[in-house]
Design a protein around this motif. Structure first.
Motif, PDB file in Angstrom:
ATOM      1  N   ARG A 107      -1.050   5.765 -14.260  1.00 51.62           N
ATOM      2  CA  ARG A 107      -2.221   5.857 -15.144  1.00 51.62           C
ATOM      3  C   ARG A 107      -2.860   4.479 -15.281  1.00 51.62           C
ATOM      4  N   ASP A 119       4.894   3.608  -4.336  1.00 50.77           N
ATOM      5  CA  ASP A 119       4.631   4.853  -5.061  1.00 50.77           C
ATOM      6  C   ASP A 119       3.599   4.634  -6.165  1.00 50.77           C
ATOM      7  N   TRP A 120       2.324   4.740  -5.797  1.00 48.15           N
ATOM      8  CA  TRP A 120       1.224   4.610  -6.751  1.00 48.15           C
ATOM      9  C   TRP A 120       0.837   5.954  -7.371  1.00 48.15           C
ATOM     10  N   ALA A 121       1.346   7.021  -6.831  1.00 46.93           N
ATOM     11  CA  ALA A 121       0.909   8.365  -7.240  1.00 46.93           C
ATOM     12  C   ALA A 121       1.149   8.596  -8.729  1.00 46.93           C
ATOM     13  N   GLY A 122       0.115   9.055  -9.411  1.00 49.74           N
ATOM     14  CA  GLY A 122       0.230   9.398 -10.823  1.00 49.74           C
ATOM     15  C   GLY A 122       0.216   8.218 -11.779  1.00 49.74           C
ATOM     16  N   GLU A 182      -7.736   6.325  -4.112  1.00 51.76           N
ATOM     17  CA  GLU A 182      -7.220   6.585  -2.758  1.00 51.76           C
ATOM     18  C   GLU A 182      -5.701   6.503  -2.724  1.00 51.76           C
ATOM     19  N   LEU A 183      -5.127   5.628  -3.543  1.00 51.90           N
ATOM     20  CA  LEU A 183      -3.676   5.475  -3.599  1.00 51.90           C
ATOM     21  C   LEU A 183      -2.989   6.598  -4.374  1.00 51.90           C
ATOM     22  N   GLY A 184      -3.767   7.411  -5.076  1.00 44.70           N
ATOM     23  CA  GLY A 184      -3.192   8.530  -5.808  1.00 44.70           C
ATOM     24  C   GLY A 184      -3.003   8.291  -7.293  1.00 44.70           C
ATOM     25  N   ALA A 185      -3.525   7.185  -7.812  1.00 47.63           N
ATOM     26  CA  ALA A 185      -3.404   6.899  -9.236  1.00 47.63           C
ATOM     27  C   ALA A 185      -4.358   7.774 -10.045  1.00 47.63           C
ATOM     28  N   SER A 186      -4.039   7.937 -11.322  1.00 47.13           N
ATOM     29  CA  SER A 186      -4.921   8.634 -12.263  1.00 47.13           C
ATOM     30  C   SER A 186      -5.768   7.578 -12.952  1.00 47.13           C
ATOM     31  N   TRP A 245       0.839  -1.201   0.000  1.00 48.75           N
ATOM     32  CA  TRP A 245       0.000   0.000   0.000  1.00 48.75           C
ATOM     33  C   TRP A 245       0.876   1.255   0.000  1.00 48.75           C
ATOM     34  N   ASP A 246       2.022   1.155   0.645  1.00 46.60           N
ATOM     35  CA  ASP A 246       2.880   2.320   0.832  1.00 46.60           C
ATOM     36  C   ASP A 246       3.844   2.556  -0.325  1.00 46.60           C
TER      37      ASP A 246
END
Length: 514
Positions: A29, A24-27, A48-52, A21-22
């Motif tokens: 796609r 780097d899912w941010a961004g 919630e994880l920050g993905a697009s 979970w921790d």
């Protein structure tokens, strides 16, 4: 071309690092296909994880529109609905996605998924995503006990959940049973164990799972239309054993499952544990003199067996396949240390789900049983085997399976067959070949879409026909050996229609005696 290869390699490296979970899912796609229960959970988790996230679904209904609006509110880049939305792989903010997460029922040859394959974009299922995010800083990581099989999955995970809870563990049945595992992972509960029901569809899209214990309950021809062949179906089922840590549990009465274990690439030290409804051999669970016993998880297993429960603990009707399910569940939970007393208490407190060998009524010596969950020949065979003289209500959407073996095996116990379904010609043909002396009554499905009766009317007529032919000592068994969607919304609706029709029959009998 070089740039294309570089981008594929970068994508692969980034996805390989996404193991908690921790991470780097941010961004990232991600296209999510399907906005049903599991698709919505996947999209919501990724947001919630920050993905697009862009979600696509082919249907436009009040439900899908409401789901779409919710996802837009929580941060989805877009939600695309309608037939045109699922014809091509969408871009996300002008670029190709890094990943596609699909709902289980979407076939590999569907346009969006096939398009991802051509672009070398990985496709995960919701269970693969759940496995990747199962570990979270500051939170206990639950053990996974994984269950698949052609039949009996929901019963087995329910029994295992009950045993775990009787043993004092916080446990929940998740996956194909109805509760998305992603929803359970996000609950503010420190679970000790997840009992994960996995369909062949979910396993097709899963690559990284490493359950503590796993089981293939049984295999029989099913979903051939989705997988393309029975061999492909078996290969997807066998994936459940890959990377199993402690116990690869197999059905000792079905060689296919044993071979799956023999060929599986498991974690070093993992044991093969068999279960059988007969006397167990070494490293097996089985039945001796009406008792469920364990010769696998005790130190003195070479010469002794530990009593786990009694067949009588399983309830009023305990056919052989239910005993097998109980043994499989016990084999899973014993792998993580659940004591025999908890196995017994778990079975005693377990409440079977509706539409699974469910006694409905006894009328004038005739027992009426609802097994609408028997949606294929293998499940129907297990039901038929539990009774001696049967008026069988069967038929529906066959999903490409055959019925010759089923009918040949049980022809002697069939008194009458009442056929439902828009087109049950495959089953009717098997009855002509293998049970030519058994009367067959066909419930008219209507010739066109417009004049077809609704499911409740179909079932009412089937029950009326069954009542006319059944006598004292008979069982009227509604175990269709087929899917329901040609005449009913689901197997549950089909089962409810049967129950309602039987109850009306009971009321009518009572009024006639007044």
């Amino acid at each position: 071309m070089t740039g294309s290869r570089d981008s594929v390699e970068r994508r692969r490296e980034r996805l390989a690092a996404l193991t908690s979970w921790d991470a780097d899912w941010a961004g990232l796609r991600v296209v999510v296909t399907g906005i049903g229960i599991s698709g919505f959970a996947a999209a919501d988790t990724l947001i919630e994880l920050g993905a697009s996230v862009v979600v696509v679904d082919g249907s436009v209904t009040e439900r899908t529109q409401a789901q779409a609006e919710t996802l837009r509110i929580v941060g989805a880049v877009d939600v695309l609905l309608g037939p045109e939305a699922v014809q091509t792989l969408p871009l996300i903010e002008g670029e190709l996605p890094d990943l596609v997460v699909t709902s289980p029922g979407w076939r590999p040859d569907q346009a969006v998924l096939a398009g991802a394959g051509r672009k070398h974009i990985p496709v995960w299922g919701d269970v693969e995503l759940a496995w990747r995010v199962r570990s979270r800083r500051g939170k206990k990581t639950a053990a996974w006990l994984a269950v698949t099989g052609t039949n009996g999955k929901t019963t087995t995970v329910g029994m295992a959940e009950s045993m775990l809870r009787a043993g004092g563990l916080k446990a929940v049945a998740v996956g194909n049973v109805g509760t998305p595992i992603l929803d359970a992972l996000r609950e503010p509960v420190e679970y000790d164990a997840f009992v994960v029901e996995l369909s062949s569809f979910q396993l097709h899209w899963a690559e990284s799972l490493s359950p503590v214990a796993s089981v293939v309950l049984n295999v029989a021809e099913d979903h051939v239309d989705w997988h393309g062949s029975y061999e492909s179906y078996l290969a997807d089922k066998a994936k459940i054993y890959r990377n199993t840590q402690k116990a690869a549990v197999y059905n000792a009465e079905q060689i296919e499952t044993e071979r799956m274990v023999e060929e599986a690439d498991v974690v070093e030290g993992c044991r093969a544990i068999g279960f059988t409804t007969r006397t167990p051999g070494l490293s097996m669970l089985g039945v001796v003199d009406g008792l469920l016993v364990d010769r696998a998880y005790i130190p003195e297993r070479k010469d002794h067996a530990a009593e786990l429960a009694s067949v009588a603990d399983l309830g009023e009707i305990a056919p052989r396949h239910m005993v097998a399910n109980a043994l499989a569940a016990a084999a899973l939970v014993r792998a993580i240390g659940v004591e025999p007393v908890a196995v017994r208490e778990g079975l005693r407190s377990y409440l079977p789900g509706d539409h699974r060998i469910q006694p409905v009524a006894t009328i004038d010596g005739v027992v009426w049983v609802n097994d609408s969950k028997a949606t294929n020949p293998h499940a129907a065979s297990a039901s038929l085997a539990a009774f001696d003289s049967v008026v069988w209500i069967a038929g529906g959407l066959s999903k490409g399976v055959t019925y010759d073996e089923l009918v040949a095996r049980h022809s002697a116990r069939l008194k009458t067959v009442v056929l439902i379904g828009v087109d049950s010609s495959d089953l009717e043909g098997a009855l002509r070949r293998h049970a030519p002396n058994v009367p067959v009554i066909r419930v008219d499905p209507g010739e066109t879409e417009e004049d077809r009766p609704d499911g409740a009317s179909i079932m009412a007529r089937a029950v009326e026909h069954a009542a006319e032919t059944a006598g004292t000592g008979d069982t009227v068994l509604m175990a269709p050996a087929a899917a329901s969607m040609d005449q009913f919304a689901s197997y549950a609706q089909r089962g409810t229609a049967f129950i309602d029709a039987v109850h009306r029959l009971v009321e009518g009998k009572a009024q006639s005696k007044e």
